[in-house]
Design an enzyme around this catalytic site. Structure first.
Site, PDB file in Angstrom:
ATOM      1  N   LYS A   1       6.026 -10.897 -18.873  1.00  0.00           N
ATOM      2  CA  LYS A   1       5.616  -9.536 -19.244  1.00  0.00           C
ATOM      3  C   LYS A   1       4.251  -9.556 -19.922  1.00  0.00           C
ATOM      4  O   LYS A   1       3.394  -8.735 -19.637  1.00  0.00           O
ATOM      5  CB  LYS A   1       6.619  -8.873 -20.210  1.00  0.00           C
ATOM      6  CG  LYS A   1       7.932  -8.390 -19.650  1.00  0.00           C
ATOM      7  CD  LYS A   1       7.844  -7.208 -18.744  1.00  0.00           C
ATOM      8  CE  LYS A   1       7.582  -7.593 -17.324  1.00  0.00           C
ATOM      9  NZ  LYS A   1       8.670  -7.964 -16.472  1.00  0.00           N
TER      10      LYS A   1
ATOM     11  N   HIS B   1       8.808 -32.304 -25.155  1.00  0.00           N
ATOM     12  CA  HIS B   1       8.426 -33.135 -24.008  1.00  0.00           C
ATOM     13  C   HIS B   1       7.048 -32.763 -23.468  1.00  0.00           C
ATOM     14  O   HIS B   1       6.729 -33.085 -22.336  1.00  0.00           O
ATOM     15  CB  HIS B   1       9.482 -33.018 -22.905  1.00  0.00           C
ATOM     16  CG  HIS B   1      10.830 -33.495 -23.343  1.00  0.00           C
ATOM     17  ND1 HIS B   1      11.125 -34.829 -23.523  1.00  0.00           N
ATOM     18  CD2 HIS B   1      11.938 -32.807 -23.712  1.00  0.00           C
ATOM     19  CE1 HIS B   1      12.376 -34.955 -23.950  1.00  0.00           C
ATOM     20  NE2 HIS B   1      12.889 -33.726 -24.073  1.00  0.00           N
TER      21      HIS B   1
ATOM     22  N   GLU C   1      10.925 -14.454 -19.067  1.00  0.00           N
ATOM     23  CA  GLU C   1      10.641 -13.058 -18.775  1.00  0.00           C
ATOM     24  C   GLU C   1       9.654 -12.479 -19.806  1.00  0.00           C
ATOM     25  O   GLU C   1       8.732 -11.733 -19.450  1.00  0.00           O
ATOM     26  CB  GLU C   1      11.961 -12.265 -18.741  1.00  0.00           C
ATOM     27  CG  GLU C   1      11.843 -10.761 -18.566  1.00  0.00           C
ATOM     28  CD  GLU C   1      11.143 -10.317 -17.286  1.00  0.00           C
ATOM     29  OE1 GLU C   1      10.868 -11.151 -16.418  1.00  0.00           O
ATOM     30  OE2 GLU C   1      10.830  -9.117 -17.186  1.00  0.00           O
TER      31      GLU C   1
ATOM     32  N   CYS D   1       0.878  -1.166   0.000  1.00  0.00           N
ATOM     33  CA  CYS D   1       0.000   0.000   0.000  1.00  0.00           C
ATOM     34  C   CYS D   1       0.910   1.209   0.000  1.00  0.00           C
ATOM     35  O   CYS D   1       2.088   1.110   0.335  1.00  0.00           O
ATOM     36  CB  CYS D   1      -0.855   0.065   1.259  1.00  0.00           C
ATOM     37  SG  CYS D   1      -1.889  -1.393   1.488  1.00  0.00           S
TER      38      CYS D   1
ATOM     39  N   GLU E   1       1.332 -10.475 -17.378  1.00  0.00           N
ATOM     40  CA  GLU E   1       0.949  -9.539 -16.318  1.00  0.00           C
ATOM     41  C   GLU E   1       0.304  -8.272 -16.840  1.00  0.00           C
ATOM     42  O   GLU E   1      -0.515  -7.681 -16.151  1.00  0.00           O
ATOM     43  CB  GLU E   1       2.123  -9.223 -15.389  1.00  0.00           C
ATOM     44  CG  GLU E   1       3.276  -8.511 -16.034  1.00  0.00           C
ATOM     45  CD  GLU E   1       4.452  -8.331 -15.073  1.00  0.00           C
ATOM     46  OE1 GLU E   1       4.255  -8.283 -13.860  1.00  0.00           O
ATOM     47  OE2 GLU E   1       5.582  -8.228 -15.580  1.00  0.00           O
TER      48      GLU E   1
ATOM     49  N   ARG F   1       2.071   1.197  -5.804  1.00  0.00           N
ATOM     50  CA  ARG F   1       2.172   0.267  -4.679  1.00  0.00           C
ATOM     51  C   ARG F   1       0.855  -0.466  -4.385  1.00  0.00           C
ATOM     52  O   ARG F   1       0.830  -1.438  -3.640  1.00  0.00           O
ATOM     53  CB  ARG F   1       2.590   1.019  -3.414  1.00  0.00           C
ATOM     54  CG  ARG F   1       3.924   1.712  -3.543  1.00  0.00           C
ATOM     55  CD  ARG F   1       4.266   2.403  -2.250  1.00  0.00           C
ATOM     56  NE  ARG F   1       4.374   1.445  -1.162  1.00  0.00           N
ATOM     57  CZ  ARG F   1       5.457   0.742  -0.887  1.00  0.00           C
ATOM     58  NH1 ARG F   1       6.534   0.890  -1.613  1.00  0.00           N
ATOM     59  NH2 ARG F   1       5.465  -0.106   0.118  1.00  0.00           N
TER      60      ARG F   1
ATOM     61  N   ASN G   1       0.371   0.227   6.066  1.00  0.00           N
ATOM     62  CA  ASN G   1       0.830  -0.637   4.976  1.00  0.00           C
ATOM     63  C   ASN G   1       1.436  -1.865   5.627  1.00  0.00           C
ATOM     64  O   ASN G   1       2.405  -1.747   6.368  1.00  0.00           O
ATOM     65  CB  ASN G   1       1.887   0.118   4.157  1.00  0.00           C
ATOM     66  CG  ASN G   1       2.637  -0.791   3.193  1.00  0.00           C
ATOM     67  OD1 ASN G   1       2.095  -1.780   2.735  1.00  0.00           O
ATOM     68  ND2 ASN G   1       3.871  -0.442   2.887  1.00  0.00           N
ATOM     69  N   GLY G   2       0.857  -3.045   5.381  1.00  0.00           N
ATOM     70  CA  GLY G   2       1.406  -4.259   5.986  1.00  0.00           C
ATOM     71  C   GLY G   2       0.301  -5.171   6.468  1.00  0.00           C
ATOM     72  O   GLY G   2      -0.854  -5.044   6.049  1.00  0.00           O
TER      73      GLY G   2
ATOM     74  N   LYS H   1       3.562  -3.006  -7.066  1.00  0.00           N
ATOM     75  CA  LYS H   1       4.979  -2.899  -7.424  1.00  0.00           C
ATOM     76  C   LYS H   1       5.908  -3.563  -6.422  1.00  0.00           C
ATOM     77  O   LYS H   1       6.868  -4.195  -6.792  1.00  0.00           O
ATOM     78  CB  LYS H   1       5.331  -1.417  -7.581  1.00  0.00           C
ATOM     79  CG  LYS H   1       6.734  -1.171  -8.106  1.00  0.00           C
ATOM     80  CD  LYS H   1       6.866  -1.609  -9.537  1.00  0.00           C
ATOM     81  CE  LYS H   1       8.264  -1.473 -10.052  1.00  0.00           C
ATOM     82  NZ  LYS H   1       8.439  -2.252 -11.289  1.00  0.00           N
TER      83      LYS H   1
ATOM     84  N   TRP I   1      -3.679  -1.934  -1.462  1.00  0.00           N
ATOM     85  CA  TRP I   1      -3.677  -3.234  -2.139  1.00  0.00           C
ATOM     86  C   TRP I   1      -4.165  -4.193  -1.070  1.00  0.00           C
ATOM     87  O   TRP I   1      -3.474  -4.471  -0.093  1.00  0.00           O
ATOM     88  CB  TRP I   1      -2.263  -3.579  -2.585  1.00  0.00           C
ATOM     89  CG  TRP I   1      -2.153  -4.831  -3.386  1.00  0.00           C
ATOM     90  CD1 TRP I   1      -2.317  -4.962  -4.737  1.00  0.00           C
ATOM     91  CD2 TRP I   1      -1.836  -6.146  -2.900  1.00  0.00           C
ATOM     92  NE1 TRP I   1      -2.136  -6.269  -5.114  1.00  0.00           N
ATOM     93  CE2 TRP I   1      -1.838  -7.022  -4.015  1.00  0.00           C
ATOM     94  CE3 TRP I   1      -1.568  -6.678  -1.651  1.00  0.00           C
ATOM     95  CZ2 TRP I   1      -1.578  -8.375  -3.908  1.00  0.00           C
ATOM     96  CZ3 TRP I   1      -1.300  -8.045  -1.533  1.00  0.00           C
ATOM     97  CH2 TRP I   1      -1.298  -8.873  -2.663  1.00  0.00           C
TER      98      TRP I   1
HETATM   99  C1  F6R Z   1       7.285  -8.480 -12.874  1.00  0.00           C
HETATM  100  C2  F6R Z   1       7.553  -7.895 -11.575  1.00  0.00           C
HETATM  101  C3  F6R Z   1       7.622  -8.798 -10.398  1.00  0.00           C
HETATM  102  C4  F6R Z   1       8.850  -8.437  -9.557  1.00  0.00           C
HETATM  103  C5  F6R Z   1       8.854  -9.257  -8.256  1.00  0.00           C
HETATM  104  C6  F6R Z   1      10.089  -8.995  -7.438  1.00  0.00           C
HETATM  105  O1  F6R Z   1       7.270  -7.520 -13.857  1.00  0.00           O
HETATM  106  O2  F6R Z   1       7.715  -6.718 -11.446  1.00  0.00           O
HETATM  107  O3  F6R Z   1       7.653 -10.134 -10.774  1.00  0.00           O
HETATM  108  O4  F6R Z   1       9.991  -8.683 -10.307  1.00  0.00           O
HETATM  109  O5  F6R Z   1       7.722  -8.941  -7.509  1.00  0.00           O
HETATM  110  O6  F6R Z   1      10.190  -7.663  -7.082  1.00  0.00           O
HETATM  111  P1  F6R Z   1      11.542  -7.027  -6.578  1.00  0.00           P
HETATM  112  O7  F6R Z   1      12.511  -7.081  -7.686  1.00  0.00           O
HETATM  113  O8  F6R Z   1      11.177  -5.622  -6.209  1.00  0.00           O
HETATM  114  O9  F6R Z   1      11.993  -7.843  -5.413  1.00  0.00           O
END
Ligand code: F6R
Length: 615
Positions: A492, A511, A488, A2, A495, A27, A101-102, A610, A75
């Site tokens: 992308k 496989h 990756e 949050c 998400e 966030r 937040n938490g 994030k 969130w």
């Molecule tokens: C994907 C993404 C997440 C973060 C993951 C780790 O685009 O952003 O998968 O990579 O939550 O976050 P960090 O790097 O902040 O520990």
């Protein structure tokens, strides 16, 4: 997960808090709220939805006056996103207002006890329980707000960054943190509180980052007093001079932060190696590494812990560390590592990779590794973050603030740092030839230019995106160094477009996943020049034989794959070892354009946040 913002000073708090919430929306963005002390009482507006929804509600419902206030963008953890569960929350008397937040893990037992004492609850949140616990202690013990907060937090299990005030004492804000970030901006006769420094960057460059288990009492006239939550002892806080500027956290003419961040990669990759890589002199110098280089060179193995995109960067690192430095590497999901009683010894080095530096699972993995005697090295983007403080040493990526929820520039800058570490270790250990070492240094120095080149295919990639935007599934294939890039690329797409996608090592296709291939299945294949090129070409033939649609990432000038693929996305030539830094670019752009065409919220995809500060 949050975002929290607070202000106390002489200006109108509303615009500062609202603007701050917009910057912290990355966030969490399922509900938002604001509380202001207007000189006589508290005005509160809160709503399910985004900060823009809060703005409309505040326009309609409150006068927006006052120079003391708190704001929150949520969130959801406890309680669905709705108006009532949105923060801020009042205590039963209506005197105290809190944002949080938490997660308070033992909230249920505390709530039961408070109900027995006559307290009632409007929301399903753990936060409303906390503010009432503080109120109960304040009354029962007849203590000031700060003391009540300190006593309450000693009874609480969980994670928090909180800010609260008492309408009967509107000259102070009390804040505290454990496991969730909290910065205090110090201006002239005014103070700011926020989850990171972005909400107050235009007002002050001075900030205190509270450490875990610290709280602060912020008084308008007397300033900031920081104390330890455990024993109430005073702490002399370090005042950071912030390097952020406003431009870094604005969109700068791009439609989305994600696109801006994709385009920033040439610059931030260079920022990340600037002063650390002197290619012509054959020097790599990473401050955090040099003092501990023996730990690495004597290590039995390196264990990399991370989540999501950072975990993918760790997988790339596995290839280069083993190839060049000949140190065995294991790459672990932090969330699994922390719970499976792993074998860790003092001869292990653990590298924790995290953009935010706040990911709860990665933090817990670090703590476990430290408890078991391993040396822990951090690769983090956010300066002063929890992970950067918890690790024994580390190297910052210099990606600048990453605001788009989908990680892009963090990934390439993490690989840049990990590449430098691997090369430096290989040089010290003598496991790489001098010519190979020098060649890689020089090639790494050209990567920003090559990424710029790769970005020039943007228009073409947009056209490819248009062809495939309605596909229900995607398969991403890569081999060797580009297998993590396939993972990756799939992440992308998933998400931000909500299209199902899977990444696989190309050779694994036969496989199982090959059963999925028919004329409706787009398959993105990374088929750049490499040791596996011919093998990947064979995989492409196999897809073609089953009528799959092939979108291939190829090295400029490639002719073989060009003939086989339906579409190609060209990238400049690099050594295979460095190719993830360029092959990832078209995949970022492909997912970006598909998401835009599907009208998705690119910067704030549904259900995500994030920094994941909860388990
Ligand atoms: C994907 C993404 C997440 C973060 C993951 C780790 O685009 O952003 O998968 O990579 O939550 O976050 P960090 O790097 O902040 O520990």
């Amino acid at each position: 997960m949050c975002g929290i913002v607070g202000y106390i000073g002489n200006r109108e708090a509303y615009p500062i808090i609202l603007n701050g919430l917009k910057r912290l929306e990355y966030r969490g963005y399922d509900s938002a709220g604001i509380a202001l002390y207007d000189g006589t009482g508290i005005q509160m507006a809160k709503t399910k939805g985004k900060v823009s929804d809060l703005e409309s509600r505040a326009d309609a419902e409150i006068s927006k006056k006052g120079s003391l206030g708190l704001g929150h963008t949520r969130w959801a953890t406890h309680g669905v996103p709705n108006d009532i569960n949105s923060h801020p929350h009042y205590s039963n008397s209506g005197d105290l207002v809190i944002i949080h937040n938490g997660i308070i893990e033992n909230y249920a037992s505390i709530k039961k006890e408070l109900i027995n004492r006559g307290y009632t609850f409007k929301s399903d949140t753990d936060t409303e329980v906390l503010v009432n616990l503080i109120e109960e202690i304040k009354k029962k013990e007849d203590v000031k707000l700060g003391k009540a907060v300190q006593i309450a937090l000693n009874q609480v299990v969980g994670a928090y960054a909180i800010a609260l005030f008492d309408r009967k004492k509107p000259d102070e804000i009390v804040v505290a943190r454990l496991g969730s970030p909290l910065a205090i901006g110090i201006g002239e006769n005014e103070f700011f509180v926020a989850s990171d420094a972005t909400p107050f960057i235009e007002f002050t460059n001075n900030a205190i980052y509270l450490k875990d288990e610290e709280m602060a009492i912020i008084r308008l006239k007397k300033g900031v007093k920081v104390r330890k939550i455990k024993d109430d002892s005073l702490v002399d806080p370090y005042i950071h001079e912030l390097q952020l500027n406003l431009e870094q956290i604005e969109k700068g003419g791009y439609d989305h932060f994600m696109l801006k961040e994709i385009y920033e990669q040439p610059k931030v990759i260079k920022d990340t190696y600037r002063g650390r890589l002197l290619a012509n002199k054959g020097i790599i110098k990473l401050g955090g590494l040099e003092d501990h280089i023996n730990k690495f060179t004597n290590a039995d193995r390196i264990i990399i812990v991370a989540c999501g995109t950072s975990w993918h960067a760790g997988l790339v690192a596995e290839y280069i560390f083993e190839d060049w430095a000949r140190i065995p590497v294991e790459v672990e999901y932090a969330s699994e590592f922390r719970y499976r009683n792993p074998v860790i010894t003092e001869k292990d080095v653990v590298i924790a990779i995290s953009q935010s530096g706040e990911t709860a699972d990665t933090l817990a993995a670090i703590k476990l590794a430290k408890e078991r005697g391993a040396f822990v090295y951090g690769v983090c983007n956010v300066v002063g973050s929890s992970i950067s403080r918890e690790t024994d040493s580390g190297t910052y990526t210099h990606a600048g603030p990453e605001i788009g929820v989908a990680s892009t520039k963090a990934f390439t800058t993490q690989i840049t740092v990990l590449t430098m570490i691997a090369l430096r270790l290989a040089d010290v250990k003598g496991t790489i030839s001098h010519s190979d070492y020098m060649m890689h240094l020089r090639e790494l120095d050209t990567i920003p230019t090559l990424v710029e080149e790769a970005l020039k295919s943007d228009d073409k990639i947009r056209e490819i995106a248009y062809e495939f935007k309605d596909a229900a599934n995607f398969l991403y294939l890569g081999r060797g160094y580009n297998f993590p890039v396939a993972l990756e690329g799939a992440l992308k797409l998933k998400e931000i477009s909500y299209i199902h996608a899977e990444g696989y090592p190309a050779a694994e296709m036969k496989h199982g996943p090959i059963a999925l291939i028919d004329e409706h299945m787009p398959v993105v294949v990374i088929a750049v020049n490499s040791n596996h090129y011919e093998k990947v070409v064979s995989n492409i033939e196999e897809i073609k034989a089953r009528k799959g649609k092939i979108i291939a990432v190829v090295t400029e000038g490639d002719t073989t794959v060009k003939e086989l693929a339906d579409y190609i996305m060209e990238v400049p030539k690099t050594p295979e070892t460095l190719s993830p830094l360029v092959t990832t670019i078209p995949l970022q752009l492909l997912s970006y354009h598909i998401a835009v065409m599907l009208d998705r919220n690119v910067d704030q995809p549904r259900n995500l946040a994030k920094s994941v500060t909860v388990e």
